[in-house]
Design a protein around this motif. Structure first.
Motif, PDB file in Angstrom:
ATOM      1  N   SER A  32       8.459   8.661   1.006  1.00  0.00           N
ATOM      2  CA  SER A  32       7.041   8.323   1.191  1.00  0.00           C
ATOM      3  C   SER A  32       6.484   7.601  -0.044  1.00  0.00           C
ATOM      4  O   SER A  32       5.661   6.696   0.091  1.00  0.00           O
ATOM      5  N   ILE A  33       6.945   7.985  -1.237  1.00  0.00           N
ATOM      6  CA  ILE A  33       6.514   7.298  -2.454  1.00  0.00           C
ATOM      7  C   ILE A  33       7.018   5.860  -2.446  1.00  0.00           C
ATOM      8  O   ILE A  33       6.292   4.935  -2.823  1.00  0.00           O
ATOM      9  N   MET A  34       8.251   5.658  -2.009  1.00  0.00           N
ATOM     10  CA  MET A  34       8.808   4.304  -1.934  1.00  0.00           C
ATOM     11  C   MET A  34       8.030   3.450  -0.933  1.00  0.00           C
ATOM     12  O   MET A  34       7.824   2.262  -1.169  1.00  0.00           O
ATOM     13  N   GLU A  35       7.589   4.037   0.158  1.00  0.00           N
ATOM     14  CA  GLU A  35       6.792   3.293   1.136  1.00  0.00           C
ATOM     15  C   GLU A  35       5.429   2.919   0.552  1.00  0.00           C
ATOM     16  O   GLU A  35       4.938   1.811   0.774  1.00  0.00           O
ATOM     17  N   LYS A  36       4.823   3.820  -0.216  1.00  0.00           N
ATOM     18  CA  LYS A  36       3.556   3.503  -0.879  1.00  0.00           C
ATOM     19  C   LYS A  36       3.765   2.414  -1.931  1.00  0.00           C
ATOM     20  O   LYS A  36       2.916   1.544  -2.104  1.00  0.00           O
ATOM     21  N   TYR A  37       4.883   2.498  -2.628  1.00  0.00           N
ATOM     22  CA  TYR A  37       5.225   1.469  -3.616  1.00  0.00           C
ATOM     23  C   TYR A  37       5.334   0.111  -2.935  1.00  0.00           C
ATOM     24  O   TYR A  37       4.834  -0.882  -3.442  1.00  0.00           O
ATOM     25  N   GLN A  38       5.959   0.080  -1.766  1.00  0.00           N
ATOM     26  CA  GLN A  38       6.124  -1.164  -1.025  1.00  0.00           C
ATOM     27  C   GLN A  38       4.763  -1.717  -0.595  1.00  0.00           C
ATOM     28  O   GLN A  38       4.550  -2.933  -0.631  1.00  0.00           O
TER      29      GLN A  38
END
Length: 184
Positions: free
Chosen positions: A135-141
């Protein structure tokens, strides 16, 4: 009055140099991105990217030095401190131009390229990540364009500031014997 003229000339010179430096770095960004998408063998792509990076690195140093020397030669009262301020202003303005191009590239010009790269990374790393990390990686994206802008702005400004400090030490050059008075 003299300091006003120096400051006005500094902003004019820094604006031109910053625009030129920023555009040169942005051109490198798009050329190297085009090389990545071209069907060139990996070894040739690596060699071309190294040559382009070297040209950008040396070229940016040369451009900054050129504008600093030009400013010092046009006004005899310029000090090393004034040259450093000019270099820092050039660094900030060029970082701003380059960061704007990098932001536009990620947000508007080639968003599908960056989304594809992030998806490939996410798929490759998925077995090693838990749901929180995903989920953090998706927010980063989702915030990649803003992160790109600010990280480039900070990095380019710091690089330019250090380069400005190094170059300004000898621009204008000092006469080591200026204060020497022979003994009588």
């Amino acid at each position: 009055m003299e300091q006003n003229v120096i400051q006005k000339n500094m902003w004019n010179t820094a604006g031109k140099a910053g625009l030129f430096l920023g555009l040169a770095a942005a051109a490198f960004l798009f050329i190297s991105q085009g090389l990545e998408q071209a069907g060139i063998p990996a070894i040739l792509k690596s060699i071309l990217n190294f040559i382009l990076w070297s040209a950008k690195f040396v070229g940016c140093i040369w451009i900054m030095k050129f504008f600093m020397k030009k400013s010092a030669s046009e006004n005899e009262s310029v000090t090393n401190s004034d040259t450093f301020k000019l270099g820092m202003t050039m660094a900030f303005l060029s970082a701003l131009v380059y960061s704007a191009f990098a932001f536009a590239n990620v947000a508007f010009i080639s968003p599908d390229l960056f989304e594809g790269q992030m998806e490939a990374i996410m798929q490759q790393m998925a077995p090693m990540m838990d749901s929180n990390t995903m989920s953090i990686m998706e927010k980063y994206q989702d915030n990649l364009a803003q992160i790109t802008f600010f990280s480039n702005l900070i990095y380019c400004f710091l690089y330019g500031m250090i380069l400005s400090f190094i170059l300004s030490r000898n621009i204008p050059s000092k006469d080591p014997f200026a204060d020497y008075k022979p003994a009588e």
